[in-house]
Design a protein around this motif. Sequence first.
Motif, mmCIF file in Angstrom:
data_model
loop_
_atom_site.group_PDB
_atom_site.id
_atom_site.type_symbol
_atom_site.label_atom_id
_atom_site.label_comp_id
_atom_site.label_asym_id
_atom_site.label_seq_id
_atom_site.Cartn_x
_atom_site.Cartn_y
_atom_site.Cartn_z
ATOM 1 N N ALA A 68 0.839 -1.207 0.000
ATOM 2 C CA ALA A 68 0.000 0.000 0.000
ATOM 3 C C ALA A 68 0.874 1.258 0.000
ATOM 4 O O ALA A 68 0.563 2.255 -0.658
ATOM 5 C CB ALA A 68 -0.930 -0.013 1.216
ATOM 6 N N ILE A 69 1.980 1.208 0.742
ATOM 7 C CA ILE A 69 2.902 2.351 0.757
ATOM 8 C C ILE A 69 3.482 2.583 -0.639
ATOM 9 O O ILE A 69 3.508 3.713 -1.149
ATOM 10 C CB ILE A 69 4.045 2.111 1.773
ATOM 11 C CG1 ILE A 69 3.522 2.229 3.210
ATOM 12 C CG2 ILE A 69 5.201 3.090 1.536
ATOM 13 C CD1 ILE A 69 4.562 1.904 4.279
ATOM 14 N N ALA A 70 3.942 1.507 -1.266
ATOM 15 C CA ALA A 70 4.561 1.637 -2.591
ATOM 16 C C ALA A 70 3.572 2.252 -3.588
ATOM 17 O O ALA A 70 3.910 3.183 -4.334
ATOM 18 C CB ALA A 70 5.035 0.269 -3.082
ATOM 19 N N LYS A 71 2.343 1.745 -3.544
ATOM 20 C CA LYS A 71 1.298 2.249 -4.445
ATOM 21 C C LYS A 71 1.048 3.735 -4.184
ATOM 22 O O LYS A 71 0.977 4.553 -5.119
ATOM 23 C CB LYS A 71 0.024 1.432 -4.199
ATOM 24 C CG LYS A 71 -1.114 1.680 -5.154
ATOM 25 C CD LYS A 71 -2.077 0.482 -5.166
ATOM 26 C CE LYS A 71 -3.400 0.830 -5.838
ATOM 27 N NZ LYS A 71 -4.381 1.413 -4.884
ATOM 28 N N ALA A 72 0.943 4.089 -2.918
ATOM 29 C CA ALA A 72 0.638 5.485 -2.564
ATOM 30 C C ALA A 72 1.776 6.420 -2.963
ATOM 31 O O ALA A 72 1.531 7.556 -3.394
ATOM 32 C CB ALA A 72 0.361 5.577 -1.064
ATOM 33 N N LEU A 73 3.016 5.959 -2.826
ATOM 34 C CA LEU A 73 4.147 6.818 -3.218
ATOM 35 C C LEU A 73 4.048 7.151 -4.702
ATOM 36 O O LEU A 73 4.243 8.302 -5.104
ATOM 37 C CB LEU A 73 5.485 6.129 -2.918
ATOM 38 C CG LEU A 73 5.882 6.020 -1.438
ATOM 39 C CD1 LEU A 73 7.138 5.172 -1.277
ATOM 40 C CD2 LEU A 73 6.103 7.414 -0.836
ATOM 41 N N ARG A 74 3.723 6.139 -5.515
ATOM 42 C CA ARG A 74 3.599 6.384 -6.953
ATOM 43 C C ARG A 74 2.421 7.312 -7.246
ATOM 44 O O ARG A 74 2.533 8.258 -8.021
ATOM 45 C CB ARG A 74 3.409 5.058 -7.703
ATOM 46 C CG ARG A 74 4.679 4.219 -7.743
ATOM 47 C CD ARG A 74 4.634 3.194 -8.876
ATOM 48 N NE ARG A 74 5.835 2.352 -8.815
ATOM 49 C CZ ARG A 74 5.911 1.207 -8.138
ATOM 50 N NH1 ARG A 74 4.858 0.754 -7.470
ATOM 51 N NH2 ARG A 74 7.033 0.521 -8.128
ATOM 52 N N GLU A 75 1.282 7.030 -6.591
ATOM 53 C CA GLU A 75 0.074 7.829 -6.861
ATOM 54 C C GLU A 75 0.244 9.292 -6.459
ATOM 55 O O GLU A 75 -0.339 10.182 -7.061
ATOM 56 C CB GLU A 75 -1.123 7.235 -6.118
ATOM 57 C CG GLU A 75 -1.682 5.990 -6.802
ATOM 58 C CD GLU A 75 -2.788 5.331 -5.967
ATOM 59 O OE1 GLU A 75 -3.278 4.276 -6.397
ATOM 60 O OE2 GLU A 75 -3.141 5.881 -4.901
ATOM 61 N N HIS A 76 1.029 9.512 -5.401
ATOM 62 C CA HIS A 76 1.184 10.881 -4.900
ATOM 63 C C HIS A 76 2.514 11.491 -5.290
ATOM 64 O O HIS A 76 2.998 12.409 -4.633
ATOM 65 C CB HIS A 76 1.009 10.894 -3.385
ATOM 66 C CG HIS A 76 -0.355 10.486 -2.931
ATOM 67 N ND1 HIS A 76 -1.399 11.377 -2.791
ATOM 68 C CD2 HIS A 76 -0.871 9.269 -2.614
ATOM 69 C CE1 HIS A 76 -2.486 10.740 -2.393
ATOM 70 N NE2 HIS A 76 -2.197 9.444 -2.275
ATOM 71 N N SER A 77 3.052 10.988 -6.368
ATOM 72 C CA SER A 77 4.358 11.440 -6.829
ATOM 73 C C SER A 77 4.413 12.968 -7.002
ATOM 74 O O SER A 77 5.351 13.629 -6.538
ATOM 75 C CB SER A 77 4.668 10.725 -8.150
ATOM 76 O OG SER A 77 5.997 10.914 -8.517
ATOM 77 N N ASP A 78 3.380 13.536 -7.620
ATOM 78 C CA ASP A 78 3.357 14.992 -7.861
ATOM 79 C C ASP A 78 3.433 15.782 -6.561
ATOM 80 O O ASP A 78 4.149 16.781 -6.459
ATOM 81 C CB ASP A 78 2.057 15.394 -8.580
ATOM 82 C CG ASP A 78 2.050 14.862 -10.004
ATOM 83 O OD1 ASP A 78 3.099 14.356 -10.443
ATOM 84 O OD2 ASP A 78 0.984 14.954 -10.650
ATOM 85 N N GLU A 79 2.648 15.317 -5.602
ATOM 86 C CA GLU A 79 2.595 15.959 -4.295
ATOM 87 C C GLU A 79 3.994 15.972 -3.629
ATOM 88 O O GLU A 79 4.418 16.985 -3.066
ATOM 89 C CB GLU A 79 1.644 15.097 -3.454
ATOM 90 C CG GLU A 79 0.962 15.728 -2.302
ATOM 91 C CD GLU A 79 -0.023 14.687 -1.733
ATOM 92 O OE1 GLU A 79 0.132 14.336 -0.562
ATOM 93 O OE2 GLU A 79 -0.914 14.212 -2.485
ATOM 94 N N ILE A 80 4.655 14.828 -3.727
ATOM 95 C CA ILE A 80 5.994 14.723 -3.136
ATOM 96 C C ILE A 80 6.951 15.683 -3.851
ATOM 97 O O ILE A 80 7.731 16.404 -3.213
ATOM 98 C CB ILE A 80 6.530 13.276 -3.237
ATOM 99 C CG1 ILE A 80 5.609 12.317 -2.463
ATOM 100 C CG2 ILE A 80 7.958 13.183 -2.702
ATOM 101 C CD1 ILE A 80 5.944 10.841 -2.653
ATOM 102 N N ILE A 81 6.853 15.729 -5.159
ATOM 103 C CA ILE A 81 7.756 16.592 -5.919
ATOM 104 C C ILE A 81 7.499 18.061 -5.592
ATOM 105 O O ILE A 81 8.433 18.857 -5.467
ATOM 106 C CB ILE A 81 7.630 16.296 -7.426
ATOM 107 C CG1 ILE A 81 8.347 14.958 -7.700
ATOM 108 C CG2 ILE A 81 8.251 17.409 -8.274
ATOM 109 C CD1 ILE A 81 8.199 14.449 -9.102
ATOM 110 N N LYS A 82 6.231 18.412 -5.389
ATOM 111 C CA LYS A 82 5.914 19.797 -5.030
ATOM 112 C C LYS A 82 6.568 20.161 -3.684
ATOM 113 O O LYS A 82 7.165 21.234 -3.540
ATOM 114 C CB LYS A 82 4.384 19.973 -4.950
ATOM 115 C CG LYS A 82 3.890 21.201 -5.715
ATOM 116 C CD LYS A 82 2.378 21.248 -5.768
ATOM 117 C CE LYS A 82 1.856 20.727 -7.110
ATOM 118 N NZ LYS A 82 0.387 20.591 -7.131
ATOM 119 N N ALA A 83 6.453 19.257 -2.725
ATOM 120 C CA ALA A 83 7.079 19.508 -1.420
ATOM 121 C C ALA A 83 8.601 19.561 -1.564
ATOM 122 O O ALA A 83 9.279 20.395 -0.950
ATOM 123 C CB ALA A 83 6.680 18.403 -0.434
#
Lengths: 414, 414
Positions: A31-46
């Motif tokens: 679930a973590i791996a999936k969420a990291l991919r799905e929220h990639s944009d959010e992480i990049i913005k931060a």
Amino acid sequence: MTQLEIMGANAKNASVFLRTAGSKKDDALLAIAKALREHSDEIIKANEIDIENGKNAGLTESLLDRLRLTPERINGMAEGVEQVAALADPIGNVLEGRTLKNGLNIEKVRVPMGVIGIIFEARPNVTSDAAALCLKAGSAVILRGGKEAINSNLAVSEIMRNAVESVGFPKDCIALVKDTSRQSATELMQLSDYLDVLIPRGGAGLIRSVVENAKVPVIETGVGNCHIYVDESADVQMAANIIFNAKTSRPSVCNAIETILVHKNIAQKALPEIKKLLDTKNVEIRGCETTRKILGDSVIPATEEDYAKEFLDYILAVKVVDSLDDAIDHIAKYSTGHSESIITNDYNNANKFTACVDSAAVYVNASTRFTDGGEFGLGAEIGISTQKLHARGPMGLNELTSCKFIIRGNGQIR
Amino acid sequence: MTQLEIMGANAKNASVFLRTAGSKKDDALLAIAKALREHSDEIIKANEIDIENGKNAGLTESLLDRLRLTPERINGMAEGVEQVAALADPIGNVLEGRTLKNGLNIEKVRVPMGVIGIIFEARPNVTSDAAALCLKAGSAVILRGGKEAINSNLAVSEIMRNAVESVGFPKDCIALVKDTSRQSATELMQLSDYLDVLIPRGGAGLIRSVVENAKVPVIETGVGNCHIYVDESADVQMAANIIFNAKTSRPSVCNAIETILVHKNIAQKALPEIKKLLDTKNVEIRGCETTRKILGDSVIPATEEDYAKEFLDYILAVKVVDSLDDAIDHIAKYSTGHSESIITNDYNNANKFTACVDSAAVYVNASTRFTDGGEFGLGAEIGISTQKLHARGPMGLNELTSCKFIIRGNGQIR
């Protein structure tokens, strides 16, 4: 209670859940791996905020590069988490066992550590790496990263917390300390009511500060003043190849070498061959007097400090020694106990070196660069322990666990 | 350099010798045993000074008894050393190994810790016990006993130092800190350049002081607030027998119980049976309200502190609980993580208890008094670890060692 004590208490509660979570831990990791991919944009913005702050703070380009996250790097983080999910579960392994004469059945079983603290520096990918390993090992984790990466770390950790919650785990299996002040680090080091172990990952300064301030048990990692000794009987070309690899394949890592010791009877022949290769990468040589006699004045005179230093750069200290014993003594004096190698064709010298050099990894005829959990076949690595207690050398999942005795009887008294 | 730093440096040098001493260590141990017997009179003379000083200082008779050495006790110390000599050598054991695809042969091998510090209290026999175990495990030892036993400890340690020297070992394999001030203890706890680990053996106050002040890695030992839980399905007579044994066979030791938790559905039947046995040894019961309703007003009301306390005496706290979960929660709150036992005939409750109770030794239907290196078949014991790092539960020779990786190649680079 302070903020950190509350975080500690929550992590301890979550660790009770994890103790019996079994293979559901893998669902949480996926679930973590999936969420990291799905929220990639959010992480990049931060991450962009961290990069911007870093530029304003004047961080070097290499530090900015370590800090930077891209879709590819985030995908790499997700893949790392998936790889951890695919590893065998260490929890529940029976390490030993027997039935005593009185009929008691006694087993020593691998169990989770409880709550693990990780203090690390600028690389945000450590957030997901460390959390995944701790979770798989059945422990809750409190992460405290460097201030340079705080926005990235917060984004990644929130995504992970929500992901584990989505499969029925307590969010507090994973926590990130938001306060990146020095005080918060010191407070974490002293959180003995809640933390079972603290692992610092970073440079020599961080490690020293943790060892000096911690009341929680600590596993020291990573500082590597590594040596290669070229024995009288060495194959010169092999020595030169290994030294070139160990110095230049990635000078910034802890398993790269910083000093070579060369037996006086082979120095004349070996040093020019070694220098020839090192010159192709412009490695600066700091040598003893004999080295300078052989290699010439382009070699900078080595000082006492040069032998004690982890250069982490294209710099190599060189010393010609009279004997294997002198090499062993030099290593005992200057080594940080990480990795050392002897290049030799002499059976007895190989055995003496491996017996007498007191480091986590001692090599014969191979590059020190292999000291790594992945290379050693441990599957993953949380760091390389340079202390002798609990874990020594590359630490995988097993080193993140504890054990307990379970004793089954039918009324035995003593 | 301070006196203690010099002692540390000497011990570190001696540890280099010990690293490759192999089976000669047994010669040194047998020489120690012989010397202890031969110099029995000398030891007793020194001990008489301690006893005299102890009387003047107003030590209790039980403390004086722990301090007192007799020819029989000295013979017992010598026998203890001989038993350690007879144990298998842990050093050199290959813990795991494999050949990697690139042809590197990698082994994880058991090696000596280096220099071990032991801080202990009044019993002079610990001097020879601890020194023998450390020596067999290939480490030099720095001992620091209590001031009450200083003359005895000095005599014993000088005899041991001379004995090891007589078979060609450096005297400094064994050292005793002569200064018994609080400062010397604190300095020892911070001797990180020379000590690889520090093991405190003694009461809760000593352990706490070491954990708080040490910069050296510590293994906590010995504090035991141990519990027995009597499940709804328990055999009442078995429960009473085990509780009687665990409380009264030797109340002053760490594996004795301090609190029992009794399921409400069996309390009415079980508590009177338990009390009947405990009354034969005049055990004082401090109980919760329900306990007092069942057993009457002779039971003292239990306070919060009673549940947290290691009585080490003929006192037992009793609490009636609503469920197994409540028992597990109570243990999580008050236990020191030493030893706990469930008395039950229910398969699932037994499994749940052993999985969820986070202590070094978790029992089903047996007395907690078995938590002991000898009883567990470890051959000897330096203490019982109540922490989760490195060692947990009874510590034998293996727990006094470290490991390292030895990697043999033929030119591999990465």
